[in-house]
Design an enzyme around this catalytic site. Structure first.
Site, PDB file in Angstrom:
ATOM      1  N   ASP A  88      41.961 -43.259 -50.145  1.00 61.62           N
ATOM      2  CA  ASP A  88      42.786 -43.978 -49.172  1.00 61.62           C
ATOM      3  C   ASP A  88      41.910 -44.659 -48.116  1.00 61.62           C
ATOM      4  OD1 ASP A  88      45.827 -43.860 -47.844  1.00 61.62           O
ATOM      5  OD2 ASP A  88      44.230 -43.875 -46.348  1.00 61.62           O
ATOM      6  N   TYR A 110      40.289 -49.922 -40.928  1.00 67.59           N
ATOM      7  CA  TYR A 110      39.173 -48.969 -40.855  1.00 67.59           C
ATOM      8  C   TYR A 110      37.819 -49.678 -40.929  1.00 67.59           C
ATOM      9  CZ  TYR A 110      42.892 -45.670 -42.249  1.00 67.59           C
ATOM     10  OH  TYR A 110      44.050 -44.944 -42.344  1.00 67.59           O
ATOM     11  N   LYS A 152      45.787 -50.665 -46.717  1.00 67.73           N
ATOM     12  CA  LYS A 152      46.926 -50.933 -45.835  1.00 67.73           C
ATOM     13  C   LYS A 152      46.770 -52.279 -45.149  1.00 67.73           C
ATOM     14  CE  LYS A 152      46.924 -45.982 -44.840  1.00 67.73           C
ATOM     15  NZ  LYS A 152      45.501 -45.719 -45.139  1.00 67.73           N
ATOM     16  N   HIS A 168      50.879 -50.925 -42.576  1.00 65.53           N
ATOM     17  CA  HIS A 168      50.250 -49.859 -41.798  1.00 65.53           C
ATOM     18  C   HIS A 168      51.144 -49.323 -40.676  1.00 65.53           C
ATOM     19  CE1 HIS A 168      45.926 -48.336 -40.819  1.00 65.53           C
ATOM     20  NE2 HIS A 168      46.822 -47.406 -40.592  1.00 65.53           N
TER      21      HIS A 168
END
Length: 288
Positions: A47, A52, A77, A110
């Site tokens: 994931d 990120y 996401k 998200h």
């Protein structure tokens, strides 16, 4: 679920390994090496997210693992800035490029409520979801889902589309057991997933969890992950330590009693970390 590669089956037949490996807050090479370690330890569910800023390194880790891409359930996401039809399609394409793959096993919105959409949440989510369904129909996504959505947000999509989220990833742990959301997901054939199952480190400070882990002869992290597994959700723990990565996967040799499951859930008095998803987010993701 009896082992790391046992799977849930989504409503479209796609199989999802029962424990995921999270990469939030992992910088570049750290993410790459952690993904390699996780896949070596047997994880097949990885994931990440555009927010990120490590997708390229997660992709490198998947490639360097030596495991075939079609054996990995790879998730990313949509970033908050990229809601909307055209933006979402373009953003997904960028994620695919960074990850070095031509498809994702699942792609999630998200966050549902942002500062820039709080006066038109349903319209915004529907525009974005149309893009997800287009990507799904085009074979770029094997499944489509959401992250941090409350029931009210999923209902907006159910009202407007015949295909609604197959996965909903939410903050779920002993302080926020999400019983109502788990029940809602099961009723609607949605797979619930749990981010921050270790309460972002706070689990190691809770005496109840320390004592309970000792009772079962396991670590606090193993106890928390097993708690999520027994709730019928997919935990997504993270670690950059190969030893802890392996430990977090070793949760199938014990069962928490019904009585102890209820006792663990009494920690809900401490509540979730941060604000609920109904509170508008800035364009930057804060937290998971």
């Amino acid at each position: 679920m009896n082992c790391l590669t046992d799977c849930y089956t989504l409503k479209n037949g796609v199989k999802v390994p029962c424990i995921g490996f999270g990469t939030w807050k992992m910088p570049e090479e750290t993410a790459e090496n952690a993904v390699i370690s996780a896949i070596s330890a047997g994880y097949r569910h990885i994931d990440t997210a555009a927010a990120y800023q490590n997708e390229a390194y997660v992709g490198k880790g998947v490639k360097k693992s030596g495991v075939s891409r079609d054996e990995i359930f790879l998730v990313s996401k949509l970033p908050n800035d990229d809601h909307g039809y055209e933006n979402a399609i373009a953003s997904c394409e960028k994620s695919l490029m960074r990850l070095g793959t031509d498809y994702l096993d699942s792609y999630l919105i998200h966050w549902p409520v942002l500062v820039q959409n709080q006066d038109r949440v349903e319209e915004d989510l529907c525009e974005t979801w149309r893009a997800f369904l287009r990507l799904y129909e085009d074979g770029k996504l094997r499944s489509v889902g959401t992250s941090n959505f409350m029931e009210e947000h999923i209902e907006m999509l159910k009202k407007n589309f015949s295909v609604y989220p197959m996965i909903n990833q939410v903050q779920m742990h002993p302080q926020n057991p999400q019983d109502e959301m788990v029940a809602y997901c099961k009723e609607n054939n949605i797979l619930p997933e749990a981010w921050s199952p270790l309460i972002q480190g706070q689990a190691f400070k809770r005496e109840l969890l320390i004592n309970m882990a000792a009772k079962y002869g396991v670590s606090v992290s193993q106890l928390c992950i097993r708690f999520i597994v027994q709730k019928g959700a997919v935990p997504v723990p993270k670690s950059s330590s190969p030893e802890r990565i392996r430990e977090n996967a070793d949760v199938f040799g014990f069962n928490i009693s019904d009585e102890d499951m209820l006792e663990i859930a009494t920690l809900k008095k401490y509540g979730m970390i941060g604000n609920p998803p109904s509170v508008p987010r800035t364009h930057q993701v804060v937290g998971f």
